[in-house]
Design an enzyme around this catalytic site. Structure first.
Site, PDB file in Angstrom:
ATOM      1  N   GLY A 256       0.730  -1.129   0.070  1.00 14.01           N
ATOM      2  CA  GLY A 256      -0.009   0.095  -0.060  1.00 14.01           C
ATOM      3  C   GLY A 256       0.779   1.186   0.037  1.00 14.01           C
ATOM      4  O   GLY A 256       0.101   2.505  -0.098  1.00 14.01           O
ATOM      5  N   ASP A 257       2.361   1.309  -0.025  1.00 13.22           N
ATOM      6  CA  ASP A 257       2.917   2.336   0.344  1.00 13.22           C
ATOM      7  C   ASP A 257       4.251   2.358  -0.321  1.00 13.22           C
ATOM      8  O   ASP A 257       5.415   2.845   0.430  1.00 13.22           O
ATOM      9  CB  ASP A 257       3.036   2.924   1.608  1.00 13.22           C
ATOM     10  CG  ASP A 257       3.247   4.237   1.581  1.00 13.22           C
ATOM     11  OD1 ASP A 257       3.262   5.103   0.762  1.00 13.22           O
ATOM     12  OD2 ASP A 257       3.748   4.767   2.886  1.00 13.22           O
ATOM     13  N   LEU A 258       4.389   1.579  -1.689  1.00 14.78           N
ATOM     14  CA  LEU A 258       5.737   1.466  -2.050  1.00 14.78           C
ATOM     15  C   LEU A 258       6.061   2.878  -3.007  1.00 14.78           C
ATOM     16  O   LEU A 258       6.039   2.683  -4.094  1.00 14.78           O
ATOM     17  CB  LEU A 258       5.814   0.294  -3.151  1.00 14.78           C
ATOM     18  CG  LEU A 258       5.663  -1.016  -2.476  1.00 14.78           C
ATOM     19  CD1 LEU A 258       5.433  -2.228  -3.790  1.00 14.78           C
ATOM     20  CD2 LEU A 258       6.718  -1.436  -1.541  1.00 14.78           C
TER      21      LEU A 258
END
Length: 410
Positions: A256-258
Protein backbone atom coordinates in the site's frame (compact mmCIF):
# COMPACT_ATOMS: atom_id res chain seq x y z
CA UNK A 1 1.24 6.87 2.64
CA UNK A 2 3.30 9.65 1.49
CA UNK A 3 2.23 12.90 0.01
CA UNK A 4 4.07 13.59 -3.20
CA UNK A 5 7.60 14.79 -2.63
CA UNK A 6 9.30 13.88 0.57
CA UNK A 7 12.61 15.45 1.45
CA UNK A 8 14.07 13.48 4.34
CA UNK A 9 14.91 9.84 4.74
CA UNK A 10 14.47 7.58 7.63
CA UNK A 11 13.49 4.06 8.42
CA UNK A 12 10.88 1.49 8.38
CA UNK A 13 8.24 3.99 8.45
CA UNK A 14 10.58 6.64 8.93
CA UNK A 15 10.51 7.59 5.39
CA UNK A 16 8.12 10.12 6.78
CA UNK A 17 9.71 13.48 7.08
CA UNK A 18 10.09 15.24 10.36
CA UNK A 19 7.95 18.02 9.02
CA UNK A 20 5.24 17.35 6.50
CA UNK A 21 7.00 15.43 3.83
CA UNK A 22 4.09 15.12 1.55
CA UNK A 23 3.69 12.31 3.90
CA UNK A 24 1.72 9.69 5.30
CA UNK A 25 -1.08 9.58 7.61
CA UNK A 26 0.12 12.57 9.49
CA UNK A 27 -3.41 13.21 10.66
CA UNK A 28 -4.98 9.87 9.87
CA UNK A 29 -6.02 7.00 12.03
CA UNK A 30 -4.41 3.70 11.14
CA UNK A 31 -7.66 1.91 11.72
CA UNK A 32 -11.00 2.00 9.97
CA UNK A 33 -11.77 5.61 10.76
CA UNK A 34 -11.37 8.03 7.88
CA UNK A 35 -11.55 11.08 10.12
CA UNK A 36 -8.46 13.05 11.16
CA UNK A 37 -6.93 11.98 14.45
CA UNK A 38 -4.83 13.80 16.97
CA UNK A 39 -1.70 11.78 17.59
CA UNK A 40 0.26 11.86 20.78
CA UNK A 41 3.75 11.53 19.45
CA UNK A 42 6.29 9.99 21.83
CA UNK A 43 8.98 12.40 23.02
CA UNK A 44 11.71 10.33 24.61
CA UNK A 45 15.19 11.76 25.00
CA UNK A 46 18.21 9.83 23.76
CA UNK A 47 19.10 8.71 27.29
CA UNK A 48 15.57 7.42 27.86
CA UNK A 49 15.66 5.61 24.52
CA UNK A 50 18.96 3.93 25.41
CA UNK A 51 17.55 2.84 28.76
CA UNK A 52 14.44 1.52 26.98
CA UNK A 53 16.53 -0.66 24.67
CA UNK A 54 18.42 -2.06 27.66
CA UNK A 55 15.34 -2.66 29.80
CA UNK A 56 13.05 -4.10 27.12
CA UNK A 57 15.49 -5.83 24.77
CA UNK A 58 18.53 -6.46 26.98
CA UNK A 59 20.94 -4.67 24.66
CA UNK A 60 23.45 -1.93 25.45
CA UNK A 61 23.35 1.02 23.06
CA UNK A 62 26.80 2.24 22.01
CA UNK A 63 25.57 4.87 19.54
CA UNK A 64 22.19 6.55 18.95
CA UNK A 65 20.80 9.02 16.44
CA UNK A 66 17.21 10.30 16.11
CA UNK A 67 15.52 9.66 12.78
CA UNK A 68 12.85 11.89 11.23
CA UNK A 69 9.25 10.90 11.74
CA UNK A 70 6.03 12.83 12.04
CA UNK A 71 3.69 10.75 14.16
CA UNK A 72 6.02 8.13 15.65
CA UNK A 73 9.46 8.44 17.22
CA UNK A 74 12.42 6.59 15.76
CA UNK A 75 16.09 6.15 16.58
CA UNK A 76 18.92 4.54 14.65
CA UNK A 77 20.93 2.62 17.25
CA UNK A 78 24.09 0.52 17.35
CA UNK A 79 24.34 -2.05 20.11
CA UNK A 80 27.12 -3.95 21.83
CA UNK A 81 26.56 -7.46 23.12
CA UNK A 82 27.78 -9.08 26.27
CA UNK A 83 30.04 -12.11 26.00
CA UNK A 84 27.97 -15.23 25.66
CA UNK A 85 24.94 -13.32 24.40
CA UNK A 86 23.09 -14.63 21.37
CA UNK A 87 24.35 -13.35 18.04
CA UNK A 88 22.33 -10.79 16.16
CA UNK A 89 22.44 -7.57 14.16
CA UNK A 90 24.50 -4.63 15.39
CA UNK A 91 22.28 -1.87 13.97
CA UNK A 92 18.58 -1.38 14.57
CA UNK A 93 15.78 1.12 14.34
CA UNK A 94 14.03 1.67 17.65
CA UNK A 95 10.45 2.39 16.65
CA UNK A 96 8.12 3.93 19.23
CA UNK A 97 4.61 4.05 17.78
CA UNK A 98 2.31 6.98 18.55
CA UNK A 99 -0.35 6.51 21.21
CA UNK A 100 -3.26 6.35 18.75
CA UNK A 101 -1.85 3.55 16.60
CA UNK A 102 -0.55 1.77 19.70
CA UNK A 103 -4.16 1.04 20.60
CA UNK A 104 -4.32 -1.44 17.72
CA UNK A 105 -1.87 -4.16 18.74
CA UNK A 106 -3.36 -6.77 16.40
CA UNK A 107 -2.71 -4.55 13.40
CA UNK A 108 0.87 -3.76 14.46
CA UNK A 109 1.50 -7.44 15.13
CA UNK A 110 0.24 -8.62 11.75
CA UNK A 111 2.32 -5.93 10.00
CA UNK A 112 5.41 -7.06 11.89
CA UNK A 113 4.69 -10.73 11.26
CA UNK A 114 4.32 -9.93 7.55
CA UNK A 115 7.78 -8.33 7.60
CA UNK A 116 9.21 -11.47 9.23
CA UNK A 117 7.44 -13.68 6.70
CA UNK A 118 8.75 -11.68 3.75
CA UNK A 119 12.29 -11.76 5.11
CA UNK A 120 12.06 -15.55 5.38
CA UNK A 121 10.84 -15.63 1.77
CA UNK A 122 13.95 -13.77 0.62
CA UNK A 123 12.59 -10.22 0.45
CA UNK A 124 14.79 -7.45 1.95
CA UNK A 125 12.49 -6.63 4.84
CA UNK A 126 13.37 -5.60 8.39
CA UNK A 127 12.80 -8.10 11.20
CA UNK A 128 12.21 -7.47 14.91
CA UNK A 129 14.64 -8.15 17.72
CA UNK A 130 12.78 -10.07 20.42
CA UNK A 131 12.21 -8.53 23.82
CA UNK A 132 13.63 -10.07 26.99
CA UNK A 133 10.29 -11.87 27.29
CA UNK A 134 10.53 -13.29 23.77
CA UNK A 135 7.93 -11.00 22.18
CA UNK A 136 8.18 -8.97 18.96
CA UNK A 137 6.89 -5.77 20.61
CA UNK A 138 6.15 -4.30 24.01
CA UNK A 139 3.59 -1.75 25.22
CA UNK A 140 5.44 0.81 27.34
CA UNK A 141 4.47 3.91 29.28
CA UNK A 142 6.00 7.18 28.18
CA UNK A 143 6.60 10.38 30.09
CA UNK A 144 5.54 11.17 33.63
CA UNK A 145 2.55 12.64 35.34
CA UNK A 146 -1.20 12.04 35.00
CA UNK A 147 -2.68 10.74 31.77
CA UNK A 148 0.37 8.70 30.92
CA UNK A 149 0.25 7.48 27.33
CA UNK A 150 1.18 3.97 26.22
CA UNK A 151 3.40 3.40 23.20
CA UNK A 152 4.14 0.21 21.30
CA UNK A 153 7.89 -0.33 21.05
CA UNK A 154 9.77 -2.44 18.50
CA UNK A 155 13.44 -2.86 17.64
CA UNK A 156 13.79 -3.53 13.91
CA UNK A 157 16.88 -4.45 11.94
CA UNK A 158 18.39 -1.48 10.12
CA UNK A 159 18.38 -1.91 6.35
CA UNK A 160 21.21 -0.58 4.16
CA UNK A 161 20.84 1.34 0.92
CA UNK A 162 19.65 4.62 -0.52
CA UNK A 163 16.00 5.48 -1.10
CA UNK A 164 14.97 5.66 -4.74
CA UNK A 165 14.34 9.38 -4.15
CA UNK A 166 18.08 9.88 -3.69
CA UNK A 167 19.34 8.25 -6.92
CA UNK A 168 19.27 9.16 -10.59
CA UNK A 169 16.50 6.80 -11.62
CA UNK A 170 16.48 4.80 -14.83
CA UNK A 171 14.12 2.39 -16.54
CA UNK A 172 15.85 -0.63 -15.04
CA UNK A 173 14.96 0.30 -11.47
CA UNK A 174 11.38 1.19 -12.46
CA UNK A 175 11.04 -2.28 -14.00
CA UNK A 176 12.51 -3.88 -10.87
CA UNK A 177 10.11 -1.96 -8.62
CA UNK A 178 7.15 -3.13 -10.68
CA UNK A 179 8.40 -6.69 -10.41
CA UNK A 180 8.86 -6.28 -6.66
CA UNK A 181 5.33 -4.91 -6.21
CA UNK A 182 3.78 -7.95 -7.88
CA UNK A 183 6.05 -10.49 -6.17
CA UNK A 184 5.49 -9.01 -2.72
CA UNK A 185 1.69 -8.93 -2.95
CA UNK A 186 1.63 -12.40 -4.49
CA UNK A 187 3.70 -13.86 -1.65
CA UNK A 188 1.60 -12.16 1.04
CA UNK A 189 -1.69 -13.21 -0.54
CA UNK A 190 -0.77 -16.82 -1.33
CA UNK A 191 1.44 -17.81 1.59
CA UNK A 192 1.04 -15.44 4.56
CA UNK A 193 -1.25 -16.74 7.29
CA UNK A 194 -1.77 -15.23 10.72
CA UNK A 195 -4.68 -15.20 13.21
CA UNK A 196 -4.79 -11.38 13.12
CA UNK A 197 -4.78 -11.08 9.33
CA UNK A 198 -8.44 -10.08 9.50
CA UNK A 199 -7.29 -6.76 10.97
CA UNK A 200 -6.09 -5.87 7.45
CA UNK A 201 -9.74 -5.44 6.43
CA UNK A 202 -9.53 -1.76 7.28
CA UNK A 203 -12.90 -0.49 6.13
CA UNK A 204 -12.76 3.24 5.52
CA UNK A 205 -8.99 3.56 5.87
CA UNK A 206 -8.46 6.71 3.82
CA UNK A 207 -5.30 5.52 2.06
CA UNK A 208 -6.86 2.39 0.60
CA UNK A 209 -7.42 3.19 -3.08
CA UNK A 210 -10.97 1.85 -2.91
CA UNK A 211 -11.74 4.84 -0.69
CA UNK A 212 -11.03 7.61 -3.20
CA UNK A 213 -14.74 8.61 -2.96
CA UNK A 214 -14.13 9.54 0.70
CA UNK A 215 -12.01 12.46 -0.53
CA UNK A 216 -15.29 14.37 -0.80
CA UNK A 217 -14.74 15.47 2.79
CA UNK A 218 -11.27 16.90 2.08
CA UNK A 219 -11.68 18.80 -1.20
CA UNK A 220 -12.99 21.89 0.60
CA UNK A 221 -9.33 22.50 1.49
CA UNK A 222 -8.46 22.99 -2.20
CA UNK A 223 -10.57 26.14 -2.53
CA UNK A 224 -12.30 26.95 -5.80
CA UNK A 225 -9.87 26.47 -8.69
CA UNK A 226 -8.88 24.24 -11.58
CA UNK A 227 -7.14 21.81 -9.22
CA UNK A 228 -10.31 21.18 -7.27
CA UNK A 229 -12.23 20.67 -10.51
CA UNK A 230 -9.80 17.94 -11.59
CA UNK A 231 -9.98 16.16 -8.23
CA UNK A 232 -13.78 16.33 -8.36
CA UNK A 233 -13.63 14.78 -11.84
CA UNK A 234 -11.38 12.01 -10.53
CA UNK A 235 -13.77 11.27 -7.66
CA UNK A 236 -16.85 11.20 -9.90
CA UNK A 237 -15.22 9.08 -12.59
CA UNK A 238 -13.85 6.77 -9.91
CA UNK A 239 -17.34 6.27 -8.51
CA UNK A 240 -18.78 5.60 -11.95
CA UNK A 241 -16.02 3.54 -13.58
CA UNK A 242 -13.89 1.92 -10.88
CA UNK A 243 -16.13 1.17 -7.89
CA UNK A 244 -18.61 -0.94 -9.95
CA UNK A 245 -15.70 -3.05 -11.27
CA UNK A 246 -13.93 -3.75 -7.96
CA UNK A 247 -15.55 -7.18 -7.73
CA UNK A 248 -13.91 -8.14 -11.03
CA UNK A 249 -10.39 -7.27 -9.82
CA UNK A 250 -8.22 -9.93 -8.22
CA UNK A 251 -8.07 -9.40 -4.47
CA UNK A 252 -4.87 -9.55 -2.44
CA UNK A 253 -3.01 -8.06 0.51
CA UNK A 254 -1.42 -4.73 -0.48
CA UNK A 255 1.72 -3.22 1.00
CA UNK A 256 0.00 0.00 0.00
CA UNK A 257 2.90 2.45 0.12
CA UNK A 258 5.71 1.48 -2.25
CA UNK A 259 6.87 5.04 -2.65
CA UNK A 260 10.26 6.47 -3.56
CA UNK A 261 11.32 6.74 0.07
CA UNK A 262 10.08 3.33 1.16
CA UNK A 263 12.23 1.41 -1.32
CA UNK A 264 15.98 1.25 -0.69
CA UNK A 265 18.45 0.31 -3.42
CA UNK A 266 22.09 -0.62 -3.77
CA UNK A 267 24.11 -0.21 -6.94
CA UNK A 268 24.94 -3.62 -8.37
CA UNK A 269 27.36 -2.35 -11.02
CA UNK A 270 30.38 -0.09 -11.14
CA UNK A 271 29.16 1.82 -14.18
CA UNK A 272 28.52 5.48 -13.39
CA UNK A 273 26.99 6.16 -16.80
CA UNK A 274 24.49 3.31 -16.70
CA UNK A 275 24.19 2.06 -13.11
CA UNK A 276 22.32 -1.13 -12.30
CA UNK A 277 20.34 -1.23 -9.08
CA UNK A 278 18.90 -3.93 -6.87
CA UNK A 279 16.31 -3.41 -4.17
CA UNK A 280 18.01 -3.66 -0.76
CA UNK A 281 15.15 -2.70 1.53
CA UNK A 282 11.35 -2.49 1.72
CA UNK A 283 10.13 -0.09 4.38
CA UNK A 284 6.91 1.03 6.06
CA UNK A 285 4.24 -1.63 6.32
CA UNK A 286 1.89 0.75 8.13
CA UNK A 287 -0.53 1.00 5.18
CA UNK A 288 -1.00 -2.74 4.66
CA UNK A 289 -4.59 -3.64 3.94
CA UNK A 290 -6.72 -5.93 1.84
CA UNK A 291 -7.10 -4.54 -1.66
CA UNK A 292 -6.37 -5.61 -5.22
CA UNK A 293 -3.24 -6.38 -7.22
CA UNK A 294 -3.93 -3.49 -9.59
CA UNK A 295 -3.91 -1.09 -6.63
CA UNK A 296 -0.27 -1.87 -5.89
CA UNK A 297 0.99 -1.24 -9.41
CA UNK A 298 -1.02 2.01 -9.61
CA UNK A 299 0.49 3.25 -6.33
CA UNK A 300 4.01 2.35 -7.49
CA UNK A 301 3.50 4.11 -10.84
CA UNK A 302 2.27 7.28 -9.15
CA UNK A 303 5.24 7.56 -6.79
CA UNK A 304 7.83 6.63 -9.40
CA UNK A 305 6.44 9.38 -11.66
CA UNK A 306 7.56 11.86 -9.00
CA UNK A 307 11.17 10.75 -9.48
CA UNK A 308 11.44 11.06 -13.26
CA UNK A 309 11.91 14.05 -15.56
CA UNK A 310 9.86 12.05 -18.10
CA UNK A 311 7.03 10.98 -15.77
CA UNK A 312 4.48 9.73 -18.27
CA UNK A 313 6.78 7.05 -19.65
CA UNK A 314 7.45 5.66 -16.17
CA UNK A 315 4.13 3.83 -15.97
CA UNK A 316 5.05 1.54 -18.83
CA UNK A 317 8.32 0.42 -17.24
CA UNK A 318 6.73 -0.23 -13.83
CA UNK A 319 3.84 -2.03 -15.52
CA UNK A 320 6.21 -4.22 -17.54
CA UNK A 321 7.99 -5.34 -14.38
CA UNK A 322 4.70 -6.02 -12.62
CA UNK A 323 3.29 -7.99 -15.53
CA UNK A 324 6.43 -10.10 -15.79
CA UNK A 325 5.13 -11.67 -12.57
CA UNK A 326 1.39 -11.07 -12.75
CA UNK A 327 -0.21 -9.89 -16.02
CA UNK A 328 -3.20 -7.61 -15.46
CA UNK A 329 -6.62 -8.51 -16.81
CA UNK A 330 -8.37 -6.30 -19.34
CA UNK A 331 -10.61 -4.88 -16.61
CA UNK A 332 -7.64 -4.10 -14.37
CA UNK A 333 -5.73 -2.40 -17.18
CA UNK A 334 -8.79 -0.34 -18.00
CA UNK A 335 -8.87 1.07 -14.46
CA UNK A 336 -5.17 1.92 -14.23
CA UNK A 337 -5.44 5.56 -15.36
CA UNK A 338 -8.10 6.40 -12.79
CA UNK A 339 -6.31 4.46 -10.04
CA UNK A 340 -3.08 6.42 -10.58
CA UNK A 341 -5.10 9.65 -10.75
CA UNK A 342 -6.91 8.58 -7.60
CA UNK A 343 -3.65 8.16 -5.69
CA UNK A 344 -2.47 11.61 -6.80
CA UNK A 345 -5.81 13.02 -5.64
CA UNK A 346 -5.56 11.31 -2.25
CA UNK A 347 -2.12 12.76 -1.66
CA UNK A 348 -2.95 16.25 -2.86
CA UNK A 349 -6.33 16.69 -1.19
CA UNK A 350 -5.16 15.32 2.16
CA UNK A 351 -2.04 17.50 1.97
CA UNK A 352 -4.20 20.59 1.54
CA UNK A 353 -6.42 19.50 4.43
CA UNK A 354 -3.34 18.93 6.59
CA UNK A 355 -1.99 22.38 5.70
CA UNK A 356 -5.16 23.93 7.11
CA UNK A 357 -4.80 21.95 10.32
CA UNK A 358 -1.14 22.88 10.66
CA UNK A 359 -0.73 26.29 8.97
CA UNK A 360 2.89 26.57 10.11
CA UNK A 361 3.66 23.91 7.47
CA UNK A 362 1.50 25.38 4.73
CA UNK A 363 4.29 26.99 2.70
CA UNK A 364 6.29 23.76 2.68
CA UNK A 365 3.28 21.64 1.78
CA UNK A 366 2.21 23.86 -1.08
CA UNK A 367 5.72 23.95 -2.56
CA UNK A 368 6.06 20.18 -2.54
CA UNK A 369 2.55 19.77 -3.96
CA UNK A 370 3.49 21.51 -7.21
CA UNK A 371 5.11 18.40 -8.68
CA UNK A 372 2.05 16.30 -7.95
CA UNK A 373 -0.39 18.84 -9.37
CA UNK A 374 1.73 19.22 -12.49
CA UNK A 375 1.66 15.47 -13.17
CA UNK A 376 -2.05 15.07 -12.45
CA UNK A 377 -2.96 18.04 -14.64
CA UNK A 378 -0.77 16.72 -17.47
CA UNK A 379 -2.46 13.32 -17.30
CA UNK A 380 -5.89 14.90 -17.60
CA UNK A 381 -4.83 17.26 -20.37
CA UNK A 382 -3.49 14.33 -22.40
CA UNK A 383 -6.51 12.20 -21.59
CA UNK A 384 -6.87 8.57 -20.58
CA UNK A 385 -6.49 7.11 -24.06
CA UNK A 386 -3.19 8.87 -24.83
CA UNK A 387 -1.68 8.14 -21.40
CA UNK A 388 -2.66 4.48 -21.55
CA UNK A 389 -1.24 4.19 -25.05
CA UNK A 390 2.12 5.46 -23.76
CA UNK A 391 2.08 3.04 -20.83
CA UNK A 392 0.89 -0.03 -22.71
CA UNK A 393 3.15 0.42 -25.73
CA UNK A 394 6.17 0.87 -23.44
CA UNK A 395 5.22 -2.24 -21.47
CA UNK A 396 4.62 -4.30 -24.59
CA UNK A 397 8.09 -3.46 -25.91
CA UNK A 398 9.49 -5.57 -23.05
CA UNK A 399 8.02 -8.70 -24.60
CA UNK A 400 10.48 -8.28 -27.48
CA UNK A 401 13.50 -7.00 -25.57
CA UNK A 402 15.22 -7.81 -22.31
CA UNK A 403 14.86 -5.10 -19.63
CA UNK A 404 18.64 -4.56 -19.67
CA UNK A 405 18.33 -3.24 -23.21
CA UNK A 406 16.01 -0.46 -22.07
CA UNK A 407 18.03 1.20 -19.36
CA UNK A 408 18.60 4.58 -20.88
CA UNK A 409 17.92 7.26 -18.26
CA UNK A 410 14.36 8.49 -17.94
Amino acid sequence: MRFVAVITVSDVRIERSSSFSFSSRNTMSSGNNCQPQTFTKPALGEKEAMELVDRVFGLKVSWIRPLPSYDDQNFHVRVSRNKGAAEGADEYVLKITNSEDSQEPDLIEVQTQAMMFLSAEGFPSATPCLTRDGNIMSLESGGTGPGNKKYMVRLLTYLPGKPVAKIATNTQIFYEIGKLAASLDKALSEKFHHPSVKSLHRGQFIWNLANVPLLDQYIYALGQNKYREVVEQVIEQFKAKVIPKLSSFRACINHGDLNDHNILVDSSSASLENPQYRVSGILDFGDMSYGYYVFEVAIAIMYMMIESPDPLSVGGHVLAGFESVLPLTEEERGALFLLVSGRFSQSLAIAAHTALLYPENKEYLMITAKTGWKHLMTMFEMGQEAVERTWFETAEAYTDRAPAQQMDGC
